[in-house]
Design an enzyme around this catalytic site. Structure first.
Site, PDB file in Angstrom:
ATOM      1  N   GLY C  11      -8.955   2.672 -19.591  1.00  0.00           N
ATOM      2  CA  GLY C  11      -9.430   3.873 -18.891  1.00  0.00           C
ATOM      3  C   GLY C  11      -9.315   5.077 -19.801  1.00  0.00           C
ATOM      4  O   GLY C  11      -8.339   5.218 -20.520  1.00  0.00           O
ATOM      5  N   ARG C  72     -13.687  -2.302 -21.288  1.00  0.00           N
ATOM      6  CA  ARG C  72     -12.758  -3.417 -21.133  1.00  0.00           C
ATOM      7  C   ARG C  72     -13.463  -4.643 -21.709  1.00  0.00           C
ATOM      8  O   ARG C  72     -14.654  -4.822 -21.510  1.00  0.00           O
ATOM      9  CB  ARG C  72     -12.431  -3.630 -19.652  1.00  0.00           C
ATOM     10  CG  ARG C  72     -11.684  -2.446 -19.072  1.00  0.00           C
ATOM     11  CD  ARG C  72     -11.387  -2.580 -17.591  1.00  0.00           C
ATOM     12  NE  ARG C  72     -11.179  -1.260 -17.026  1.00  0.00           N
ATOM     13  CZ  ARG C  72     -10.050  -0.564 -17.147  1.00  0.00           C
ATOM     14  NH1 ARG C  72      -9.011  -1.072 -17.772  1.00  0.00           N
ATOM     15  NH2 ARG C  72      -9.937   0.648 -16.626  1.00  0.00           N
ATOM     16  N   ASP C 103      -1.201   0.270 -21.347  1.00  0.00           N
ATOM     17  CA  ASP C 103      -0.680  -1.088 -21.209  1.00  0.00           C
ATOM     18  C   ASP C 103      -1.568  -2.194 -21.770  1.00  0.00           C
ATOM     19  O   ASP C 103      -1.166  -2.950 -22.651  1.00  0.00           O
ATOM     20  CB  ASP C 103      -0.571  -1.367 -19.702  1.00  0.00           C
ATOM     21  CG  ASP C 103       0.861  -1.459 -19.281  1.00  0.00           C
ATOM     22  OD1 ASP C 103       1.674  -0.711 -19.856  1.00  0.00           O
ATOM     23  OD2 ASP C 103       1.153  -2.273 -18.391  1.00  0.00           O
ATOM     24  N   THR C 126      -3.170   7.449 -21.603  1.00  0.00           N
ATOM     25  CA  THR C 126      -3.392   7.047 -20.216  1.00  0.00           C
ATOM     26  C   THR C 126      -2.907   8.165 -19.311  1.00  0.00           C
ATOM     27  O   THR C 126      -1.914   8.821 -19.622  1.00  0.00           O
ATOM     28  CB  THR C 126      -2.650   5.740 -19.852  1.00  0.00           C
ATOM     29  OG1 THR C 126      -2.633   5.600 -18.426  1.00  0.00           O
ATOM     30  CG2 THR C 126      -1.207   5.754 -20.323  1.00  0.00           C
ATOM     31  N   ASP C 128      -1.596   7.799 -16.460  1.00  0.00           N
ATOM     32  CA  ASP C 128      -0.576   7.340 -15.510  1.00  0.00           C
ATOM     33  C   ASP C 128       0.865   7.605 -15.934  1.00  0.00           C
ATOM     34  O   ASP C 128       1.774   7.539 -15.114  1.00  0.00           O
ATOM     35  CB  ASP C 128      -0.756   5.836 -15.259  1.00  0.00           C
ATOM     36  CG  ASP C 128      -2.014   5.550 -14.449  1.00  0.00           C
ATOM     37  OD1 ASP C 128      -2.455   6.451 -13.714  1.00  0.00           O
ATOM     38  OD2 ASP C 128      -2.543   4.433 -14.554  1.00  0.00           O
ATOM     39  N   ASP C 130       2.855   5.754 -17.438  1.00  0.00           N
ATOM     40  CA  ASP C 130       3.730   4.600 -17.195  1.00  0.00           C
ATOM     41  C   ASP C 130       3.991   3.774 -18.460  1.00  0.00           C
ATOM     42  O   ASP C 130       4.055   2.551 -18.407  1.00  0.00           O
ATOM     43  CB  ASP C 130       3.115   3.709 -16.113  1.00  0.00           C
ATOM     44  CG  ASP C 130       1.699   3.257 -16.463  1.00  0.00           C
ATOM     45  OD1 ASP C 130       1.113   3.817 -17.417  1.00  0.00           O
ATOM     46  OD2 ASP C 130       1.189   2.341 -15.799  1.00  0.00           O
ATOM     47  N   ARG C 172      -1.598   3.381  -9.718  1.00  0.00           N
ATOM     48  CA  ARG C 172      -1.558   2.081  -9.059  1.00  0.00           C
ATOM     49  C   ARG C 172      -0.136   1.504  -9.094  1.00  0.00           C
ATOM     50  O   ARG C 172       0.311   0.925  -8.129  1.00  0.00           O
ATOM     51  CB  ARG C 172      -2.542   1.135  -9.761  1.00  0.00           C
ATOM     52  CG  ARG C 172      -3.180   0.163  -8.801  1.00  0.00           C
ATOM     53  CD  ARG C 172      -4.466  -0.407  -9.352  1.00  0.00           C
ATOM     54  NE  ARG C 172      -5.513   0.618  -9.447  1.00  0.00           N
ATOM     55  CZ  ARG C 172      -6.681   0.412 -10.061  1.00  0.00           C
ATOM     56  NH1 ARG C 172      -6.928  -0.733 -10.661  1.00  0.00           N
ATOM     57  NH2 ARG C 172      -7.580   1.371 -10.093  1.00  0.00           N
TER      58      ARG C 172
END
Lengths: 324, 324, 324, 324
Positions: C11, C72, C103, C126, C128, C130, C172
């Site tokens: 993403g 992707r 990730d 990213t 996120d 994370d 997510r």
């Protein structure tokens, strides 16, 4: 501790309101009474002090400025002024203080604590980021983004006209705003008080750059050793014989102090405000609540104002490398 | 008509790119070949002219500045310069021109048309809004919103410190930016070139206002008859004996020219660009495509630059009434 | 090492362009040849690889998305796919890789390195946040501010209509965006995947809050254990018998991925990009360049993707305390 | 006329506060007493009416939402409800009303005037722009710019991933927001309630576009005849056999109602508010104060709600031409 008061002092910075809100609500959550002192030390001397409630700080987290107002106080520099301030706090039964501000605020708070012993914890509220004991100060991130948006806009017009723009950002003693907005804005040069500015090497580099670039942006911190952006532009214009480009200056000024705070500033302000109150309850005093390495840290006021906070070295290298 | 060219000239304004895009794509849609002339009349003289395709204008509708660049050309003011420009256009077989710019651009276009007869239609690209024949110019709405955001930010800090702020916005000959950003920003006073500024009455009004308000914002168009914001502040500071407030000046400067255009500017720019090409095809020449009362209107260059465009009277009244 | 290549994968996130720019210019500054691989692993397999120069990355530091595009790739998950990719890199003589992504990107990079041994350093791109091994990821700060601006806007309308708004933000597997935008936006509740969401206690708290507040904002991370914002709203609406308030849901969606990056993201991206290249030169491989405690740190890919990054505990407490 | 009241009703829109401010200050300037009715007709029935002063509307010109709050009232649709409302107004001696809102608000105001004869002037406060009698409604410009910023952000990520994005904007009965944000955002297609949407031709055009463009943005007004953006995406996905692109949907939702109003909305709101009060004093009633062709115009409520306001035809053509 049953009653505490909070005030903002010195130049205002975005996020001060978020910090006031956190102080007020944390105090209430912990069962304390909380008061707002208006216009900093000036209002403390005059007794301009009001009880605050949860709803007093509703709908302010997103607002720039400070609902408690700010001021500089000459009188607080005198022994008599501080005596009056102490009496006003006594009258309201204030047992602890949260002081939101920068250098000057903490200098006053330290002196006041040493004289009267009212436990005081500070929160770093200044756009300049020049406070030791916290990775960032409240308002810095917003100021950098405001400067950056301005640089982005000026780059449009610089590119359209093949111009060299000198943009002056705030920072009388520190180049943090200049450096981060300069990296973010893709500036060709950044001039800051912390390092010696060598105009001859800038002139040489500019001449080189022109072979590939038709416009350039130079960010100047207001406290640079070679003078203001206006002064520096004039010097460079003289040194650079070539008059084929247009040289322009923009001084961003007070827009850097205002505006709705960024997420980073709101979170930092909220966390410092909460920590200051929890610190007071836990016995902290004469120190500032900052965030370093993602953790709350209490640093003695003496260190906050006495120790230098250096610019990240990598940041200065970044500008050199990325402007090629 | 088979080949046309487009250029931007004079001070850049947000939306110029959206206008270029509309010109290029409308031309292609209508089966014309279209060329971009770089750096305005300067590039026309130098023959800096390139074929443009649909993809040449991809992803520019949202960008400030102008991909065609802009410049001021001394040489085009001479007969020889214009002769050279004409020859370059002839060489490329250009049969029609779209000129995006303001006063100076149209003055040049009119003269060039009268001398060489190449059909030319203008699009009003200037932040100042001082062009007769269109309700708004391309870039004006963005500039007003940029000024307004700055005023909103400064109001935060003005209120926090009980200050009186003088904010200088662009507008050498016209007060449109000052008036609309002043109304929008809730300014207490707005000073514009179009009306006589009476400092004594401002001083009196300020004294009155202070009974109820602790801070004020005064918007000054750079071309005000009493001088720059700095000058006006100094005069007022002298007249107003009271020194209890802090007087500050901010000059917004070049940030008003840049930035991603607003929706209004993008739509207006797109519409004018389309109209200019359709106008050329339909035989329009020596005139500007503007939007008045929601309709496209073609106005002779002579009127665009020769007739005055007045400020909406209601707007001046609004400031008086709403600042109480 | 003489030739390296850079790509973006997974993403997209704001700041990826600033990172690509830093990689390209640092490489050139250090005397390396640098290539851009388009559309991530997909383009690597297809050999969509181009030489990049300093000017290739001009004027992109402020742009969202990624000029190298992203995709992707199913094929890269197969041994054959990776073999093809390796051959394409060999053909160009690529001796080192900079992989910008999250990730999935690092999982692929680790595997590819283990199979073919091409030194690879990652940059955490990213929204996120994370990724273990860096305090923040590139794009996170922008995403939080985008979410925050949306929350600020929705609060206006929530307050005007005395409504309870459920706002779903991205995340997510991680609640970082929800937590920071929730604190910043003054949310009454924040629901995240990392902690068990107890709807009954929310319902009770909501009933209590109503005595003093007429509107509320609840921020829900898309990966919350109780479901989407829509699902949670429906559950709460059923539990809360009182129908006198209007319950509304807004899902922010893809606007969180785009936009001009904030100063923080541009500086972080620039620093990681520079560090990745300097790391490659110094012999780093199979690891990510992140920034922790203001210092560049290289963390093995295995740790980046295998170790959990916890939410700052103070942040969860802040929401409880500040929403009173 | 000595006493008037102002209220906001229906969906809130950015600029309502600027309008309330103008009503209050103009009334005071003209020597009237002015009252605020909270929560629209609901508050009128309940007598939730408070005296307003100049300072009551300080510092609200820049804020979204409405300080008077808004609500929908079932009771006002009954004769008994309106009777109660009339009695409450009588009790306060209210002799004139300013009603800020859209269709529903004016329908109620017209009925109420016909029954009880209290002079009422409306101001067009709705983001949808679907009110006859004014070129633009208050809030429309802000909503379009909010939608446009979202489209700009989504375009970043659409381009990075070669995706086709369907973006749903507000507009149950009118496509104004869709059309202007679509033109401004460079959308490839815009689907609105006013025109028949032909999905087959969109599918054909999409197939053609793909030869030159790798990503597309399609703006859908929520009230399109082919259904929601989600529905339309599903239909198109089925029709278009090719699955090589990713299709995505984003529904912008309530963020379009909030936010600080743009300059245009603040100026329009201020002007309508001033005109409404001056109109009441001059004997206007049962009509709306709008701005058409830069002039204030009073249009009977019956026309405002009964006559259709068409989309500018050029705007629909622009999208076709500029998306090539």
């Amino acid at each position: 501790m049953k009653k505490i008061a909070v005030f903002t002092s010195g130049g205002d910075s975005p996020g001060m309101n978020a910090c006031v809100r956190a102080v007020v609500r944390t105090a209430i959550y912990k069962g304390l009474e909380v008061y707002g002192i208006y216009r900093g030390y000036e209002g403390m001397i005059e007794g301009d002090i009001k009880r605050m409630y949860s709803h007093s700080v509703s709908n302010i987290v997103q607002r720039g400025g400070t609902i408690l107002k700010s001021a500089r106080s000459e009188e607080f520099r005198t022994k008599e002024g501080r005596q009056k301030a102490y009496e006003k706090l006594q009258k309201h039964g204030i047992e602890g203080l949260v002081a939101i501000g920068g250098d000057g605020t903490f200098t006053g708070a330290k002196l006041f604590f040493e004289e009267y012993g009212i436990p005081t914890v500070g929160c770093p509220g200044t756009i300049d980021n020049d406070i030791y004991g916290t990775d960032y100060t409240i308002g810095f991130d917003t100021a950098v983004n405001t400067a950056l948006e301005a640089i982005d806009k000026i780059r449009d017009t610089a590119a359209a006209h093949d111009r060299i723009f000198f943009i002056e950002v705030m920072g009388r003693d520190a180049g943090f705003i200049a450096v981060e907005s300069g990296i973010g804005g893709g500036a060709e040069f950044v001039m800051v008080p912390e390092t010696k500015t060598d105009l001859d090497s800038v002139v040489n580099a500019l001449k080189n750059l022109r072979k590939t670039k038709t416009s350039s942006v130079i960010v100047v911190a207001e406290g640079d050793d070679e003078g203001s952006a206006e002064t520096i532009m004039t010097k460079i214009k003289e040194k650079i014989a070539d008059s084929s480009k247009e040289f322009k200056v923009t001084t961003l000024g007070h827009i850097q102090r205002g505006g709705s705070p960024t997420a980073r500033d709101r979170v930092l302000a909220s966390r410092c405000g909460m920590a200051a109150v929890e610190g007071l309850i836990a016995g902290e005093q004469n120190c500032m609540a900052g965030v370093t390495n993602q953790e709350v840290v209490f640093t003695p006021f003496g260190d906050c104002i006495g120790r230098e906070k250096p610019i990240v070295r990598d940041h200065l290298r970044l500008i050199d490398i990325l402007s090629i």
